[in-house]
Design a protein around this motif. Structure first.
Motif, PDB file in Angstrom:
ATOM      1  N   LYS A 135       0.833  -1.204   0.000  1.00  0.00           N
ATOM      2  CA  LYS A 135       0.000   0.000   0.000  1.00  0.00           C
ATOM      3  C   LYS A 135       0.865   1.249   0.000  1.00  0.00           C
ATOM      4  CE  LYS A 135      -4.196  -1.765   2.222  1.00  0.00           C
ATOM      5  NZ  LYS A 135      -5.047  -1.696   3.438  1.00  0.00           N
ATOM      6  N   SER A 136       1.889   1.230   0.833  1.00  0.00           N
ATOM      7  CA  SER A 136       2.809   2.377   0.911  1.00  0.00           C
ATOM      8  C   SER A 136       3.514   2.580  -0.428  1.00  0.00           C
ATOM      9  CB  SER A 136       3.844   2.143   2.021  1.00  0.00           C
ATOM     10  OG  SER A 136       3.215   2.019   3.268  1.00  0.00           O
ATOM     11  N   PHE A 137       3.901   1.441  -1.031  1.00  0.00           N
ATOM     12  CA  PHE A 137       4.591   1.510  -2.325  1.00  0.00           C
ATOM     13  C   PHE A 137       3.684   2.113  -3.406  1.00  0.00           C
ATOM     14  CE2 PHE A 137       5.915  -0.640  -6.321  1.00  0.00           C
ATOM     15  CZ  PHE A 137       7.186  -0.061  -6.429  1.00  0.00           C
ATOM     16  N   MET A 138       2.412   1.674  -3.404  1.00  0.00           N
ATOM     17  CA  MET A 138       1.444   2.181  -4.378  1.00  0.00           C
ATOM     18  C   MET A 138       1.173   3.678  -4.157  1.00  0.00           C
ATOM     19  SD  MET A 138       0.758  -0.168  -6.498  1.00  0.00           S
ATOM     20  CE  MET A 138      -0.611   0.628  -7.318  1.00  0.00           C
ATOM     21  N   VAL A 139       1.095   4.060  -2.886  1.00  0.00           N
ATOM     22  CA  VAL A 139       0.892   5.480  -2.583  1.00  0.00           C
ATOM     23  C   VAL A 139       2.059   6.306  -3.109  1.00  0.00           C
ATOM     24  CG1 VAL A 139       0.816   7.182  -0.706  1.00  0.00           C
ATOM     25  CG2 VAL A 139      -0.613   5.132  -0.597  1.00  0.00           C
ATOM     26  N   LEU A 140       3.280   5.779  -2.917  1.00  0.00           N
ATOM     27  CA  LEU A 140       4.464   6.487  -3.407  1.00  0.00           C
ATOM     28  C   LEU A 140       4.457   6.597  -4.931  1.00  0.00           C
ATOM     29  CD1 LEU A 140       7.245   4.955  -1.109  1.00  0.00           C
ATOM     30  CD2 LEU A 140       6.496   7.351  -1.161  1.00  0.00           C
ATOM     31  N   VAL A 145       1.767   6.477  -6.975  1.00  0.00           N
ATOM     32  CA  VAL A 145       0.707   7.412  -7.392  1.00  0.00           C
ATOM     33  C   VAL A 145       1.125   8.849  -7.132  1.00  0.00           C
ATOM     34  CG1 VAL A 145      -1.655   8.166  -6.910  1.00  0.00           C
ATOM     35  CG2 VAL A 145      -1.147   5.721  -7.104  1.00  0.00           C
ATOM     36  N   THR A 146       1.744   9.095  -5.972  1.00  0.00           N
ATOM     37  CA  THR A 146       2.209  10.442  -5.630  1.00  0.00           C
ATOM     38  C   THR A 146       3.275  10.916  -6.602  1.00  0.00           C
ATOM     39  OG1 THR A 146       1.770  10.010  -3.291  1.00  0.00           O
ATOM     40  CG2 THR A 146       3.207  11.868  -3.814  1.00  0.00           C
ATOM     41  N   LEU A 161       3.709   9.870  -9.685  1.00  0.00           N
ATOM     42  CA  LEU A 161       3.082  10.135 -10.979  1.00  0.00           C
ATOM     43  C   LEU A 161       2.364  11.485 -10.980  1.00  0.00           C
ATOM     44  CD1 LEU A 161       1.621   6.587 -11.830  1.00  0.00           C
ATOM     45  CD2 LEU A 161       3.469   7.777 -13.032  1.00  0.00           C
ATOM     46  N   ALA A 162       1.642  11.762  -9.884  1.00  0.00           N
ATOM     47  CA  ALA A 162       0.910  13.027  -9.776  1.00  0.00           C
ATOM     48  C   ALA A 162       1.871  14.209  -9.778  1.00  0.00           C
ATOM     49  CB  ALA A 162       0.064  13.031  -8.500  1.00  0.00           C
ATOM     50  N   MET A 163       2.977  14.048  -9.042  1.00  0.00           N
ATOM     51  CA  MET A 163       3.974  15.114  -8.997  1.00  0.00           C
ATOM     52  C   MET A 163       4.621  15.313 -10.361  1.00  0.00           C
ATOM     53  SD  MET A 163       5.864  14.552  -5.333  1.00  0.00           S
ATOM     54  CE  MET A 163       6.972  15.923  -5.611  1.00  0.00           C
ATOM     55  N   GLY A 164       4.853  14.196 -11.078  1.00  0.00           N
ATOM     56  CA  GLY A 164       5.434  14.284 -12.417  1.00  0.00           C
ATOM     57  C   GLY A 164       4.531  15.044 -13.374  1.00  0.00           C
ATOM     58  N   GLU A 165       3.216  14.731 -13.316  1.00  0.00           N
ATOM     59  CA  GLU A 165       2.252  15.425 -14.186  1.00  0.00           C
ATOM     60  C   GLU A 165       2.177  16.914 -13.836  1.00  0.00           C
ATOM     61  OE1 GLU A 165      -1.428  13.377 -13.894  1.00  0.00           O
ATOM     62  OE2 GLU A 165      -0.728  11.602 -14.966  1.00  0.00           O
ATOM     63  N   THR A 166       2.218  17.186 -12.521  1.00  0.00           N
ATOM     64  CA  THR A 166       2.159  18.580 -12.078  1.00  0.00           C
ATOM     65  C   THR A 166       3.380  19.358 -12.550  1.00  0.00           C
ATOM     66  OG1 THR A 166       0.921  17.918 -10.103  1.00  0.00           O
ATOM     67  CG2 THR A 166       1.960  20.098 -10.069  1.00  0.00           C
ATOM     68  N   LEU A 167       4.548  18.730 -12.418  1.00  0.00           N
ATOM     69  CA  LEU A 167       5.788  19.386 -12.866  1.00  0.00           C
ATOM     70  C   LEU A 167       5.793  19.591 -14.381  1.00  0.00           C
ATOM     71  CD1 LEU A 167       8.400  17.539 -10.603  1.00  0.00           C
ATOM     72  CD2 LEU A 167       7.731  19.948 -10.467  1.00  0.00           C
ATOM     73  N   ALA A 168       5.189  18.624 -15.107  1.00  0.00           N
ATOM     74  CA  ALA A 168       5.113  18.756 -16.564  1.00  0.00           C
ATOM     75  C   ALA A 168       4.254  19.943 -16.965  1.00  0.00           C
ATOM     76  CB  ALA A 168       4.552  17.478 -17.175  1.00  0.00           C
ATOM     77  N   LEU A 169       3.257  20.259 -16.103  1.00  0.00           N
ATOM     78  CA  LEU A 169       2.372  21.400 -16.380  1.00  0.00           C
ATOM     79  C   LEU A 169       2.956  22.727 -15.916  1.00  0.00           C
ATOM     80  CD1 LEU A 169      -1.082  19.867 -15.357  1.00  0.00           C
ATOM     81  CD2 LEU A 169      -0.324  20.419 -17.674  1.00  0.00           C
ATOM     82  N   ALA A 170       4.061  22.660 -15.194  1.00  0.00           N
ATOM     83  CA  ALA A 170       4.639  23.874 -14.603  1.00  0.00           C
ATOM     84  C   ALA A 170       4.893  24.989 -15.636  1.00  0.00           C
ATOM     85  CB  ALA A 170       5.929  23.536 -13.854  1.00  0.00           C
TER      86      ALA A 170
END
Length: 315
Positions: free
Chosen positions: A13-18, A20-21, A23-32
């Motif tokens: 679960k911790s691994f999956m959370v990491l 997903v987080t 991936l979300a951070m990557g998408e956010t940075l791509a939109l920067a």
């Protein structure tokens, strides 16, 4: 065994959370970069909205009736962005009511600046711009521009229908008035030939129409407005010979019995003007009709026309 399984699930679960987080951070940075651009664009919009214009026209006198006499008296003018460059110094020009005045000269001589001052896009540093003897600084801007029609080299069309673009000239005009204006502008025939007629979308800045078609729609708008003063700023300079001929016919109809200021360099546009003023370095150096100016073979007008004719022959 149960504890190990529970521990394994917890780790997963911790691994999956990491993941997903991440991936979300990557998408956010791509939109920067896009977010940064958007932020800069919004800032520039608010900068324009918050800017205080030096030309204030909310108060003043309403201009109800206009004969159309225009006078620029003792004008001194510099553009705000280039205060060190003097465009006009003690500049004087008068256009009588119902007459046409053509302004000719080399690029940068100040021709289009005259148009900007009459429309009060800018105020002169010194001197006065007068309409029927009234200082336009004392008039409400909306009231002033209601009586002035402008046709530019690149007309301002909106991404809507041809009908709505023409209708912009006169709020509340009827369909018959719009069609009549289009006929006078030599535009009705090409509009009627389009699959959707007057409901045809012109696209952003009129990209779906040719240069001559855009110009005729702009002229139809000016016809519908029926202004007492008409300003033509290089209205045919970007057109081919055939388009120029059709547009010039429409302009000739529009100019009839109106005070008209024409900024142009093509002989076909200026030769029939009541008066021609040759501007050089912000001063009028010659003035007269085409027939009188062309007789002076040492004059600036003769030289300008001669250069133009040579260029046409080379083409």
């Amino acid at each position: 065994m149960g504890k190990e399984l529970a521990s394994f699930k917890s780790v997963m679960k911790s691994f999956m959370v990491l993941i997903v987080t991440a991936l979300a951070m990557g998408e956010t940075l791509a939109l920067a970069p896009d977010l940064l651009k958007g932020n800069q664009m919004v800032a520039s919009v608010f900068e324009v909205l918050d800017r205080k214009t030096e030309v204030s026209g909310d108060t003043g006198e309403d201009l109800t009736t206009v004969d159309g006499t225009i006078e620029l008296r003792d004008i001194k003018f510099c553009y705000p962005s280039r205060p060190e460059v003097v465009i006009f110094k003690d500049f004087n020009l008068k256009v009588r009511s119902g007459k046409s005045m053509a302004l000719v000269g080399q690029s940068g001589s100040g021709k289009s600046s005259v148009i900007s001052l009459i429309l009060r896009f800018y105020d002169p540093t010194a001197g006065k711009v007068l309409i029927d003897g009234k200082d336009i600084k004392r008039l409400k801007i909306k009231s002033l521009r209601k009586h002035i029609g402008l046709v530019q080299q690149e007309p301002a069309l909106f991404a809507t229908t041809i009908y709505e673009n023409i209708l912009y000239g006169k709020e509340g005009a009827t369909e018959s008035e719009v069609i009549e204006a289009a006929k006078l502008a030599n535009a009705h025939s090409f509009i009627s030939a389009l699959p959707e007629g007057y409901s045809t979308k012109v696209g952003e800045r009129g990209v779906q129409l040719s240069g001559g078609q855009r110009q005729r729609v702009a002229i139809a708008r000016a016809v519908l407005k029926n202004p007492e003063i008409l300003l033509l700023d290089e209205a045919t300079s970007a057109l081919d010979v055939e388009s120029e001929r059709v547009v010039q016919q429409a302009l000739d109809r529009l100019m009839k019995n109106r005070t008209t200021v024409i900024v142009a360099h093509r002989l076909s546009t200026i030769k029939n003007a009541d008066q021609i003023s040759v501007i050089q370095d912000g001063k009028i150096i010659e003035q007269g009709t085409h027939s009188t100016l062309i007789e002076n073979k040492n004059g600036a007008y003769y030289k300008l026309i001669n250069i133009q004719q040579q260029q046409q022959q080379q083409q």
